[in-house]
Design an enzyme around this catalytic site. Structure first.
Site, PDB file in Angstrom:
ATOM      1  N   CYS A 184       0.843  -1.196   0.000  1.00  0.00           N
ATOM      2  CA  CYS A 184       0.000   0.000   0.000  1.00  0.00           C
ATOM      3  C   CYS A 184       0.880   1.248   0.000  1.00  0.00           C
ATOM      4  CB  CYS A 184      -0.889  -0.032   1.244  1.00  0.00           C
ATOM      5  SG  CYS A 184      -1.753   1.507   1.576  1.00  0.00           S
TER       6      CYS A 184
ATOM      7  N   CYS B 223      -3.885   7.376  -1.453  1.00  0.00           N
ATOM      8  CA  CYS B 223      -5.236   7.406  -2.043  1.00  0.00           C
ATOM      9  C   CYS B 223      -6.304   7.818  -1.034  1.00  0.00           C
ATOM     10  CB  CYS B 223      -5.610   6.036  -2.597  1.00  0.00           C
ATOM     11  SG  CYS B 223      -4.219   5.020  -3.018  1.00  0.00           S
TER      12      CYS B 223
ATOM     13  N   THR C 254      -4.130   5.000   7.887  1.00  0.00           N
ATOM     14  CA  THR C 254      -3.145   4.606   6.869  1.00  0.00           C
ATOM     15  C   THR C 254      -2.269   5.785   6.459  1.00  0.00           C
ATOM     16  OG1 THR C 254      -4.621   2.904   6.013  1.00  0.00           O
ATOM     17  CG2 THR C 254      -2.908   3.681   4.525  1.00  0.00           C
TER      18      THR C 254
ATOM     19  N   GLU D 240      -0.236   1.748   9.788  1.00  0.00           N
ATOM     20  CA  GLU D 240      -1.398   2.439  10.350  1.00  0.00           C
ATOM     21  C   GLU D 240      -1.123   2.936  11.763  1.00  0.00           C
ATOM     22  OE1 GLU D 240      -1.901  -0.186   8.222  1.00  0.00           O
ATOM     23  OE2 GLU D 240      -3.001   1.000   6.757  1.00  0.00           O
TER      24      GLU D 240
ATOM     25  N   HIS E   6     -13.107   5.078  -2.374  1.00  0.00           N
ATOM     26  CA  HIS E   6     -12.006   4.218  -1.912  1.00  0.00           C
ATOM     27  C   HIS E   6     -12.216   2.762  -2.340  1.00  0.00           C
ATOM     28  CE1 HIS E   6      -8.210   4.081   0.038  1.00  0.00           C
ATOM     29  NE2 HIS E   6      -8.570   3.113   0.866  1.00  0.00           N
TER      30      HIS E   6
ATOM     31  N   TYR F 132      -9.798  -0.607  -5.123  1.00  0.00           N
ATOM     32  CA  TYR F 132      -9.203  -1.874  -4.679  1.00  0.00           C
ATOM     33  C   TYR F 132      -8.871  -2.868  -5.781  1.00  0.00           C
ATOM     34  CZ  TYR F 132      -8.653  -1.207   0.264  1.00  0.00           C
ATOM     35  OH  TYR F 132      -8.164  -0.795   1.481  1.00  0.00           O
TER      36      TYR F 132
ATOM     37  N   CYS G 221      -5.215  -1.171  -6.862  1.00  0.00           N
ATOM     38  CA  CYS G 221      -4.013  -1.420  -6.044  1.00  0.00           C
ATOM     39  C   CYS G 221      -3.865  -2.892  -5.698  1.00  0.00           C
ATOM     40  CB  CYS G 221      -3.985  -0.529  -4.809  1.00  0.00           C
ATOM     41  SG  CYS G 221      -5.057  -1.038  -3.468  1.00  0.00           S
TER      42      CYS G 221
ATOM     43  N   GLU H  80      -6.011  -6.356   5.607  1.00  0.00           N
ATOM     44  CA  GLU H  80      -6.196  -5.084   4.919  1.00  0.00           C
ATOM     45  C   GLU H  80      -7.180  -5.258   3.745  1.00  0.00           C
ATOM     46  OE1 GLU H  80      -5.478  -3.140   2.115  1.00  0.00           O
ATOM     47  OE2 GLU H  80      -6.044  -1.389   3.294  1.00  0.00           O
TER      48      GLU H  80
HETATM   49 FE1  SF4 Z   1      -3.466   1.637   0.089  1.00  0.00          FE
HETATM   50 FE2  SF4 Z   1      -4.847   0.628  -1.923  1.00  0.00          FE
HETATM   51 FE3  SF4 Z   1      -6.070   2.118  -0.049  1.00  0.00          FE
HETATM   52 FE4  SF4 Z   1      -4.369   3.205  -1.842  1.00  0.00          FE
HETATM   53  S1  SF4 Z   1      -6.358   2.232  -2.270  1.00  0.00           S
HETATM   54  S2  SF4 Z   1      -4.461   3.612   0.352  1.00  0.00           S
HETATM   55  S3  SF4 Z   1      -2.847   1.594  -2.048  1.00  0.00           S
HETATM   56  S4  SF4 Z   1      -5.091   0.113   0.243  1.00  0.00           S
HETATM   57 FE    FE Z   2      -6.626   0.596   2.254  1.00  0.00          FE
END
Ligand code: SF4
Ligand code: FE
Length: 483
Positions: free
Chosen positions: A98, A102, A189, A255, A290, A294, A297, A441
């Site tokens: 991660c 984002c 995060t 985190e 968000h 997913y 990423c 996660e």
């Molecule tokens: Fe992390 Fe993925 Fe969330 Fe971006 S979208 S903060 S890379 S978990």
């Molecule tokens: Fe996340």
């Protein structure tokens, strides 16, 4: 736009109060606990300067017309939304973890769209303040943590009914200069290595929860802000090299529990204060933005897991076995399925009243719910392919031991063409990417599966589906009307 190195150097200027392992951390930038997370976030800066990623990682500001890092951009087309997903996959393919930036990016877009609608109803000027803040972030290229999740106390009670009123962040004082907030934000995060944090409510609120309807931005090193870093599976390995698996970028984001002990925020950084009826909309917008991410990423991370599993199969001498190839095909299929979801919810995005674009909320939630399943299956298959060494490999110290090191090396070898050390390194990478914290996660990041189910039920329009069925079955009037 900052470079990766400029970003790292900029963190040295902060006076962030951080505790970890019972100690106050003085120099977090060079501390092994935080370095991988800083390196991963730095790539979001560095890749903006790489011509081959420029189209994805940069954008043109709709406010100033200037070239900016996409992580500070407000989406203004479905193309912007699709590029976001592609950017996340491209970065994750490099970090394998991660890169954290984002969350603030999504918070910014959620606030941008929601404040426009608050102002429409109440005649407030929050949207202009958000615009100023967006400009400030675009000019300075600062990293913002998206601070939504409150500790929540008794989950069966609303914020104002909690025995301890601090279980959700609230406004405890107001004056002509600004507000004072108290409470904490959990699972933050990337906050340790951010410059700013953006506080938002975490649930829909009623009138009795008015004091909890607060959204604002503040520096992470503001007076009264304390960050307590969370433990991760195998985190003591950050003090080793090889046993970490992904020593440069770590496993997940890093985190913290962030305590807000009567923190002052000036009015120009307050974006919601008492408009409880918009808390639900803000949470929903943020969550969907968000959840959109997913398949991007985690898709990129899965690409590396697939690559590591395929490499392990080669090192074990079983790459040609048909069951191994089947499992790799299955892993690719699962990965591309989550990616499809992210692309789909982006390309089906629509403009909000503010002009900024929002993803298709049903498809975004379906994407994230698939991630909570597919990643576990991808990891399960990778473990199946890699073998038991993942769980039993002796340590780096034993490998380097003058007497027993030779045994560790000799008996860690697979096919003769691959040095044992390469098989050990690949095993550690896979272990690191598919172990405890990284899996959790995928389950709870961007909201727990139940949160997605609630939204899927709400967005799924069951009455419409029933009407369709009833029409075909010629069951009732409603059905006939449809004909
Ligand atoms: Fe992390 Fe993925 Fe969330 Fe971006 S979208 S903060 S890379 S978990
Ligand atoms: Fe996340």
């Amino acid at each position: 736009m900052m470079t990766g190195q400029q970003y790292i150097d900029s963190l040295r200027k902060l006076n962030t109060v951080i505790y970890a392992f019972g100690e106050k951390i003085e120099n977090f930038v060079d501390h092994p606990l935080f370095k991988p997370h800083i390196n991963a976030a730095a790539l979001t800066y560095e890749m903006a300067h790489d011509p081959s990623y420029e189209d994805l990682v940069t954008a043109t500001s709709h406010l100033t017309g200037k070239k900016i890092n996409r992580f500070t951009h407000i989406h203004h087309s479905t193309e912007d939304l699709v590029k976001k997903v592609k950017m996340l996959r491209a970065i994750a393919q490099r970090t394998g973890s991660c890169f954290q930036r984002c969350v603030g990016f999504d918070g910014l877009n959620a606030l941008y769209t929601t404040t426009f609608e608050i102002d429409q109803k109440y005649g407030t000027n929050y949207h202009e303040r958000v615009k100023d803040y967006v400009k400030y972030l675009q000019e300075t290229d600062k990293m913002v943590a998206g601070s939504m999740t409150d500790p929540k106390g008794d989950r069966g009670l609303t914020p104002s009914k909690q025995a301890d009123p601090d279980m959700f962040v609230r406004v405890v004082a107001k004056n002509e200069k600004g507000i004072v907030i108290r409470g904490a934000k959990a699972h933050q995060t990337g906050i340790i290595n951010s410059h700013e944090m953006m506080v938002m409510p975490t649930v829909a609120l009623g009138e009795e929860d008015k004091d909890y309807a607060v959204a604002c931005a503040l520096p992470v090193d503001a007076a009264g802000v304390i960050h307590i870093f969370g433990r991760q599976t195998n985190d003591s390995r950050k003090f080793d090299q090889m046993d970490q698996g992904n020593a440069c970028y770590g496993a997940v984001g890093g985190e913290a529990l962030t305590v807000l002990e009567d923190v002052f925020v000036p009015w120009e950084r307050v974006f919601m204060c008492g408009e409880f009826d918009f808390a639900g909309l803000l949470v929903e917008r943020f969550a969907c933005y968000h959840r959109q991410n997913y398949g991007g990423c985690k898709g990129g991370v899965s690409d590396i897991v697939i690559g590591a599993a395929a490499a392990m199969a080669e090192m074990n001498g079983v790459a040609k076995a048909s069951h191994i190839r089947d499992k790799l095909v299955e892993m690719i299929h699962l990965t591309e399925t989550i990616y499809c979801g992210s692309i789909a919810c982006s390309s089906q995005g629509r403009p909000t009243p503010s002009g900024a674009y929002f993803v298709d909320p049903l498809l975004a939630n379906v994407t994230k719910l698939n991630v909570t399943r597919n990643i576990y299956e991808i990891c399960r298959l990778s473990h199946d392919i890699a073998g038991g060494l993942l769980a039993t490999l002796p340590s780096e110290q034993d490998l380097n031991h003058p007497e027993i090191g030779k045994y560790v090396e000799k008996y860690s070898k697979g096919v003769t063409s691959v040095p044992a050390i390469e098989r050990i390194r690949m095993t550690r990478l896979l272990e690191n990417m598919t172990g405890g914290t990284a899996l959790v996660e995928s389950m709870h990041g961007a909201g727990s599966p139940q949160a997605q189910r609630v939204m899927i039920l709400r967005q799924g329009n069951l009455p419409h589906k029933m009407k369709l069925a009833k029409r075909l079955a010629s069951l009732n009037k409603a059905g006939e009307e449809q004909n």
